[in-house]
Design an enzyme around this catalytic site. Structure first.
Site, mmCIF file in Angstrom:
data_model
loop_
_atom_site.group_PDB
_atom_site.id
_atom_site.type_symbol
_atom_site.label_atom_id
_atom_site.label_comp_id
_atom_site.label_asym_id
_atom_site.label_seq_id
_atom_site.Cartn_x
_atom_site.Cartn_y
_atom_site.Cartn_z
ATOM 1 N N GLU A 27 -22.422 -38.636 19.770
ATOM 2 C CA GLU A 27 -22.210 -37.033 19.475
ATOM 3 C C GLU A 27 -23.754 -36.602 20.239
ATOM 4 O OE1 GLU A 27 -21.536 -33.432 16.694
ATOM 5 O OE2 GLU A 27 -21.917 -35.683 15.664
ATOM 6 N N ASN A 72 -18.604 -32.789 15.066
ATOM 7 C CA ASN A 72 -18.533 -31.557 15.041
ATOM 8 C C ASN A 72 -18.453 -30.923 16.324
ATOM 9 O OD1 ASN A 72 -18.099 -31.681 12.277
ATOM 10 N ND2 ASN A 72 -20.437 -31.111 11.877
ATOM 11 N N ASN A 172 -11.610 -33.101 14.898
ATOM 12 C CA ASN A 172 -12.551 -33.512 14.433
ATOM 13 C C ASN A 172 -12.332 -33.054 12.958
ATOM 14 O OD1 ASN A 172 -15.397 -35.326 13.216
ATOM 15 N ND2 ASN A 172 -16.123 -33.562 13.189
ATOM 16 N N GLU A 173 -12.480 -33.702 11.638
ATOM 17 C CA GLU A 173 -12.604 -32.654 10.406
ATOM 18 C C GLU A 173 -12.353 -31.694 9.957
ATOM 19 O OE1 GLU A 173 -17.243 -32.768 9.333
ATOM 20 O OE2 GLU A 173 -16.340 -34.734 8.863
ATOM 21 N N TYR A 244 -20.481 -40.676 4.055
ATOM 22 C CA TYR A 244 -21.889 -40.692 3.788
ATOM 23 C C TYR A 244 -22.289 -40.617 2.638
ATOM 24 C CZ TYR A 244 -21.229 -40.232 8.928
ATOM 25 O OH TYR A 244 -21.001 -38.854 10.326
ATOM 26 N N GLU A 292 -16.153 -42.078 10.481
ATOM 27 C CA GLU A 292 -17.968 -41.787 10.756
ATOM 28 C C GLU A 292 -18.125 -42.594 9.205
ATOM 29 O OE1 GLU A 292 -18.957 -37.705 10.529
ATOM 30 O OE2 GLU A 292 -18.142 -37.435 12.497
ATOM 31 N N GLN A 351 -24.854 -42.460 13.001
ATOM 32 C CA GLN A 351 -24.716 -42.713 14.675
ATOM 33 C C GLN A 351 -25.704 -43.927 15.325
ATOM 34 O OE1 GLN A 351 -24.624 -38.789 16.787
ATOM 35 N NE2 GLN A 351 -23.393 -37.520 15.397
#
Length: 499
Positions: A27, A72, A172-173, A244, A292, A351
């Protein structure tokens, strides 16, 4: 000493090993791109400015698919800013991470970098502040051979061959209030469906990933997936999961059992996918893209001086330094993704470089492997063929967050002439002696047995000590009459390759 017994049955096949399970994520965030993969003044840089020391580590890591450019970041990204002559590319504010983006690296440069690493590109489109037309334009620029305005622009920009990107993320999200242009499930589901339908009018063989909820802890979880899929089911091929984990308040026992939560998360998403399929009387199989996942100390980030009002270019952000315990958890999470290969057919460790990453760099200086590098690289190298469900007899322990957890966890893969076994010992203080019946696999000898552990579970690899925590050959692995016996240190991850 804990004692456990495992039986591996060659017929207990879960699914093929999916090579896309070993994906990662780049990212435009912090130093992931700038001084991470790209640093023109670095001694190792090639003619295009890419750090070849990092390329070598990425190849060793074994990343197969790289999700790009966010995250993001993508929800405020204008892809046109990052193509063409570099001296004409605008500097923009990135609202997601409150930093400045120079746009010196864009699609064409990143695709060239991927050829160096041997990885596949998984491209995200902006459905936060943009929409269908922008996605179609990007698709034309990226994939159409020639003879149209945007494909000819790509050729004029120095990339004559199309990128032929197969896998695309639809935003994304999009349920996260932190996301620029976030939407409710109804609005996003309709937008995703219309975007996916239009993109498949251009290329019916694209593989499209619709956004699931941002985490299993979101209040939207479950209802979001159902609503979004009810709108987009016919047009998409995957739904995303993000998760996460970190140690909370010194509760190492719960942290080591984080894979139980990941497994529960996958169960929930799979159940929702099946519910929508049944409701639509459809036999279509929607895969899960766990695009992710990692250990990330989010609480510490939010409380740090990284979060401020400055607008900086490539600031140091989210540069978690991982411990031996963190690496054990990463290895166990990857084992869980393998175990769920029947449903999870793509995944991305988030990442790749510097930002919550297995690879770290110093500007103008060295690149090195974090502790979490090793379980990923070794599993990517050894796992092949088919995933086998192990029958595990193990003592358990009680966790504050996830209830009862097995002290020993394992998964195996098998192909024609070799197999691989991956194990964790979650015991905090006791080693474990594990016997593994591998007669069904036809295994005759140990090719290698590697264990990652440290007497200090919080030991880390740093610029000053880059090799503080590394895997070592396990001296206590033996094979007799088709039974593998191995001793596992407390808080450890182990891989065994068998002939």
């Amino acid at each position: 000493m804990h004692r456990a017994h495992i039986v591996l049955d060659r017929q207990a096949v879960i699914a093929p090993v999916r090579r896309r399970t070993f994906g990662s994520f780049v990212e435009h965030l912090g130093r992931c791109v700038y001084t991470g993969i790209y640093e023109p003044e670095h001694p190792s840089a090639n003619k295009d400015g890419f750090r070849m020391d990092v390329v070598d580590l990425v190849r060793e890591l074994g990343s197969t698919t790289i999700r790009y450019p966010g995250g993001n970041f993508v929800s405020g990204f204008r892809w046109e800013d990052s193509i063409g002559p570099r001296d004409k590319r605008p500097v923009r504010r990135d609202l997601a991470w409150h930093s400045l983006e120079s746009n010196q690296i864009g699609l064409d440069e990143f695709a060239a970098w991927l050829k160096l690493t041997g990885s596949e590109l998984m491209l995200a489109v902006n459905l936060g502040t943009r929409g269908i037309l922008s996605a179609l334009d990007l698709l034309e620029y990226a994939n159409h051979p020639s003879g149209t305005a945007l494909s000819d622009l790509r050729i004029a920009n120095g990339t004559p061959e199309p990128h032929n990107i197969r896998m695309w993320c639809l935003g994304n999200e999009m349920d996260g209030p932190w996301q620029t242009g976030f939407l409710n499930a109804e609005d996003y589901g309709k937008l995703a469906a219309r975007t996916a339908s239009a993109m498949k009018m251009a290329d019916k063989d694209l593989e499209l990933v619709v956004c699931g909820s941002s985490s299993a802890g979101m209040p939207t979880f479950g209802d979001w997936e159902r609503t979004v899929l009810e709108h987009s089911f016919e047009h998409v091929d995957y739904i995303s999961c993000h998760a996460y984990y970190q140690e909370h308040d010194g509760d190492l026992g719960s942290f080591l059992a984080s894979a139980l939560d990941m497994d529960f998360f996958i169960d929930g998403v799979a159940a929702t996918v099946d519910h929508v399929a049944a409701k639509k009387h459809s036999s279509k199989k929607i895969g899960i893209s766990f695009d992710e996942w990692n250990v990330w100390y989010q609480k510490e980030h939010q409380e740090s001086d990284e979060v401020n009002d400055e607008w900086r270019h490539a600031p140091r952000q989210l540069e978690d330094v991982y411990s031996a315990a963190d690496a054990v958890v990463v290895g166990n999470l990857l084992m869980t993704l393998l175990k769920r290969s029947d449903r999870v057919t793509s995944a991305s460790l988030a990442q790749l470089v510097n930002v919550i990453a297995p690879i770290m760099t110093e500007p103008g200086g060295p690149a090195w492997r974090q502790t979490s590098f090793y379980p990923f690289s070794i599993t990517s190298r050894l796992a092949a063929g088919e995933v086998i469900r192990p029958a595990i007899e193990s003592p358990t322990y009680t966790t504050a967050r996830y209830g009862e957890a097995s002290v020993i966890d394992a998964v195996a893969t098998v192909e024609e002439d070799r197999s691989a076994l991956f194990l964790v010992n979650r015991g905090l203080s006791q080693p474990a002696q594990v016997t593994v019946d591998v007669r069904s696999l036809g295994s005759s000898r140990i090719l290698e047995a590697l264990t990652l552990a440290d007497q200090d579970v919080y030991a880390k690899n740093t610029l000053a000590e880059p090799n503080r925590v590394v895997p070592h050959t396990n001296p206590n692995a033996t094979m007799t009459d088709g039974v593998l016996t191995i001793e596992l240190p407390p808080v450890s991850w182990t891989a065994v390759a068998l002939h």
